[in-house]
Design an enzyme around this catalytic site. Structure first.
Site, mmCIF file in Angstrom:
data_model
loop_
_atom_site.group_PDB
_atom_site.id
_atom_site.type_symbol
_atom_site.label_atom_id
_atom_site.label_comp_id
_atom_site.label_asym_id
_atom_site.label_seq_id
_atom_site.Cartn_x
_atom_site.Cartn_y
_atom_site.Cartn_z
ATOM 1 N N CYS A 1 0.867 -1.176 0.000
ATOM 2 C CA CYS A 1 0.000 0.000 0.000
ATOM 3 C C CYS A 1 0.905 1.228 0.000
ATOM 4 C CB CYS A 1 -0.890 -0.052 1.245
ATOM 5 S SG CYS A 1 -1.541 1.521 1.755
ATOM 6 N N CYS B 1 0.589 3.908 2.761
ATOM 7 C CA CYS B 1 1.044 3.411 4.070
ATOM 8 C C CYS B 1 2.514 3.757 4.291
ATOM 9 C CB CYS B 1 0.859 1.898 4.180
ATOM 10 S SG CYS B 1 -0.843 1.369 4.100
#
Lengths: 173, 152
Positions: free
Chosen positions: A95, A98
């Site tokens: 991700c 993230c």
């Protein structure tokens, strides 16, 4: 129209997940707010990205802070039974946002030391916990106090947005 | 074993060990290395496919990659991994109770419905020009992706 769509999205979200999510910061709105200090530097010097990274490395302490992991097996002791409020960052390996939010959470964990515990939980490795709390979009930051979920922030928001949320439950740095 | 090596050779312009090296050592070691090389080559292919798709889609949708290209690289890697394991580039920035079912539904297959309809990409892969995080690039190299993702 845009605001209606935003509302529609917010309304739709609870329907798709069994457990309701707390106050949610809409990603689109949040993303329009000021950039965290680190990323201002990156935008200011787009061609000197290498230099910016080097400066970051030299600044070192902030970006070096590692947020400890919490898992299903340690959830009870670290989150539910914590005497301090807890921030949990729900993340996944690939991700992109993230990776952006992780150093910010690390920085805040140091700044709120003694007042707030910060952990990160890999959703792929702990799907039960992620499902239990209705995690859909990643990253999601959740605030727990006395073992109860109190708030959630969705997306890679600026540091100021996270601080505002945290301060509601911690009372300042 | 020969066919495995041949398959590896067939995977585009990737570096391949000479046959003399492949024939050395025990068959199991060779087999394991060949399999690993095959898996890497396959993922590299998916990364390249998703990289090209991302560049093309950014141009077509008039969106831009993140000012921090690491974000872009990581998302592309995530899409490639899902393409490898699930058969479709399922969004890597969401949690799913059943990934296979989500792939079948297609809502979150990249480009996801919110992106197609409203140019909303919570992965920050495709950012509209007005977005605070938007950079100016609509290109990213394979090498850039490999370098950025190798450290995670």
């Amino acid at each position: 129209m845009a605001s209606r769509l935003a509302v529609a999205v917010a309304v739709a979200a609870p329907a798709s997940s069994p457990s309701p999510v707390g106050t949610v910061a809409p990603p689109r709105v949040a993303l329009r707010r000021g950039l965290p200090p680190t990323w201002h530097a990156l935008r200011a010097l787009p061609r000197s990205r290498g230099a910016a990274v080097v400066c970051q490395a030299q600044g070192g302490q902030d970006t070096a802070i590692q947020v400890p992991d919490v898992s299903k097996s340690t959830w009870q002791s670290l989150v539910v039974e914590s005497e301090l409020p807890v921030l949990v960052q729900f993340w996944a390996s690939w991700c992109g946002p993230c990776k952006m939010i992780d150093p910010i959470v690390g920085k805040l964990s140091k700044e709120y030391e003694g007042k707030l515990k910060c952990y990160k939980l890999n959703t792929d490795e702990n799907p039960d916990i992620a499902t239990q709390f209705g995690i859909r979009s990643i990253p999601t930051m959740m605030i727990f106090k006395n073992g109860e979920k109190k708030d959630a922030v969705i997306g890679a928001v600026p540091e100021s947005t996270l601080v505002t949320c945290i301060d509601k439950y911690v009372g300042g740095r | 074993m020969t066919s495995t090596v041949t398959t590896t050779v067939g995977c585009g312009g990737l570096p391949v060990r000479p046959l003399s090296t492949a024939t050395r050592g025990r068959p199991r070691r060779c087999a394991v290395r060949a399999q690993a090389a095959g898996a890497d080559a396959s993922n590299d292919k998916s990364v390249e496919v998703m990289r090209k798709f991302s560049e093309q889609y950014a141009r077509r949708s008039n969106t831009f990659f993140c000012a921090d290209k690491t974000v872009t690289a990581v998302v592309i890697k995530g899409l490639a991994d899902h393409r490898d394991t699930l058969g479709a580039p399922l969004c890597p920035c969401r949690h799913y109770d059943d990934k296979a079912a989500e792939v079948a539904q297609g809502f979150w297959n990249c480009p996801c419905v919110p992106m197609r309809e409203r140019k909303e990409c919570h992965c920050m892969l495709f950012l509209t020009p007005d977005n605070d995080f938007a950079g100016k690039d609509q290109v990213i190299s394979f090498e850039e992706i490999k370098e950025a993702t190798s450290k995670f």
